[in-house]
Scaffold this active site. Sequence first.
Site, PDB file in Angstrom:
ATOM      1  CB  SER A 199      -0.978  -0.049   1.179  1.00 50.48           C
ATOM      2  OG  SER A 199      -2.040   0.844   0.997  1.00 50.48           O
ATOM      3  CG  ASP A 305      -6.281  -3.345  -4.054  1.00 52.17           C
ATOM      4  OD1 ASP A 305      -7.129  -2.659  -3.450  1.00 52.17           O
ATOM      5  OD2 ASP A 305      -5.067  -3.336  -3.776  1.00 52.17           O
ATOM      6  CG  HIS A 336      -5.350  -3.013  -0.159  1.00 48.30           C
ATOM      7  ND1 HIS A 336      -4.659  -2.486  -1.213  1.00 48.30           N
ATOM      8  CD2 HIS A 336      -4.868  -2.372   0.943  1.00 48.30           C
ATOM      9  CE1 HIS A 336      -3.809  -1.583  -0.791  1.00 48.30           C
ATOM     10  NE2 HIS A 336      -3.912  -1.496   0.528  1.00 48.30           N
TER      11      HIS A 336
END
Length: 651
Positions: A199, A305, A336
């Site tokens: 991320s 995602d 994610h």
Amino acid sequence: MPTRTRLTIWRTLAAAAVATLTALFLTPAAAHAAPPRESRPVYSYADAVRESVWVDTGLDGDGDGRTDRVAADIVRPAEPARQGRKVPVIMDASPYYSCCGRGNESQLKTYDADGHVVQMPLFYDNYFVPRGYAFVGVDLMGTNRSDGCVDVGGRSDIQSAKAVVDWLNGRAEAYTSRTGGTPVKAGWTDGRTGMIGKSWDGTIANGVAATGVKGLKTIVPISAISSWYDYYFAQGAPLYDGGPDELAGYVESDDAQAHCAAVRKKLADGSPSSGDWTPLWTERDYVKDAARVRASVFVVHGMQDLNVRTKHFGQWWDALARHGVERKIWLSQTGHVDPFDYRRGAWVDTLHRWFDHELLGYDNGIDREPMADVERHPDQWVTSRAWPPHGTRATTLHPAPGTQAGVGTLGTRRAGGTETFTDDPKLSETDWAAHLTTSTPEKAGFLTAPLTRDLRLSGSSQVTVTATATTTSAHLTAVLVDLGPDTIRDYADNAEGITTLTDRTCWGESTAGDSACFKETEARTADVDYTVFSRGWADLGHHASLGKGVPLTPGTAYTITLDLAATDHVVPQGHRLALIVAGTDKDLIDPPSTKPTLTVSLSGTSAKLPLVGGAPAFTRATTGSSSSPAPRPTTLNGVRTPHTAQHIPTP
């Protein structure tokens, strides 16, 4: 499930092993030994050096009249320095070390009474330090123990990590404390650095690589952003109701909260809710600087995602390919999620071999293996020698009016006519897909007949739409759908495709304060009658330019091309490939200020899809198919896609 410990039985023979390896490295006979193919856990994790330094960034983001220093916590094996050997570095630069945590178990950094790091989140230090690597965890400016302000992907964020790479290579200054302190050199490292992270952490790796900094040899961005505009907007359509200023406030330290209001205001002013591209976004676009990348890149992303959406890896991958950057890629069916939590054993082994090759120079063959691993079904993986595979061709398909139930068709021939729909912000892509075989007022749907053979799409798609709106504003969505039953990872669940179990497996060495054992996971699956596998959005008012959206003139036709998310998906024999064009995609984009009815010109609308085998493959897959729509399923269990992003790149 019994606890599994990987490669840790060496502990009982540690002294003998170290003596043997020392002799191997230091005696003349070593010159004639076979070159190593794998680093082994021969160093003591319990006795590793744990230290912290504060690296001078050369910036004064908080305006206090002195340059900001970033905290870098280090865990490194003690033995190599005593042997006169230098070690490479694995680095994770993050804003989350004190506010939110890392990994599936949200681990934080912890410290002893003297301020020395006790726990590093994740397994990287536990596993790699015994194998002769140092691990460095960097607090981005404005977070945890670092000076400065968070600027969400801008110069300050990137300099936070770049300055540490420079210090590791003797080009920057560091000190033993945040203020004052004694200068300290990184004499224990050869400067060869690999960055990793999920991320925001992986985003920083992308951004640092895009500076071309010397010494950064490889990056492993997991679910990472490549352009911050595309995190907040999709061609002018807002993806969230917040902005980077709110995100900065979410991760800032208490000190930064008190001193960084001016930076937060600059972030807010530079990211208008209109979706217009501004200089702030240019600074945070790493794709434009792909030509500067010197490091190899191992990309990892979940194809479902809906936080850091897959456009990010697609455009980054394509740009790196144009500039000949060495690349590898893993694509899962998850949302994610870190690969440690959906393919743990294979991930640790692959990452180990990747770092051994890129940072230690071991000829272990990983560079000659298939470029891509793709999860085709839950826990079922296939490989490709190249990605997208050789023979993939952009193939243009055209929608056409339907002959039954008002449902359109999708083929290679351009057709005339129009389709009309009214934006309904209460409905989403799964609502549309659940009614693909019938005409409904909120969408325009176009389907192939059932395929006579599998059809694979690999890469990024584009859908061009020519539409006339009845109001001064309109948003558009285009999605690709695999219409047919399947079992997939339940990416719409809160855990985005995994279930966390209670048993633990161990990956490296532990101390009392830093365990190498983590909760196991398994695939969480869902039975569905359709799968939305690629999607894109746009504000029709940005048809001419991202730089400035304009009000629409009702009754005037506008043409815009939507960038759809990168993917790798096989529509199997017997299923149908479908294109949906609609308005607001509930929970995935915000609605426009009006509720338009849109008329789509079919002659001015097309889909450019990355088909493996190109147009001939499409023709073969659709030849001999029945042209009539498949019966509507009696039960439609399509997975819902809630707004999973939570307004931040979630840890």
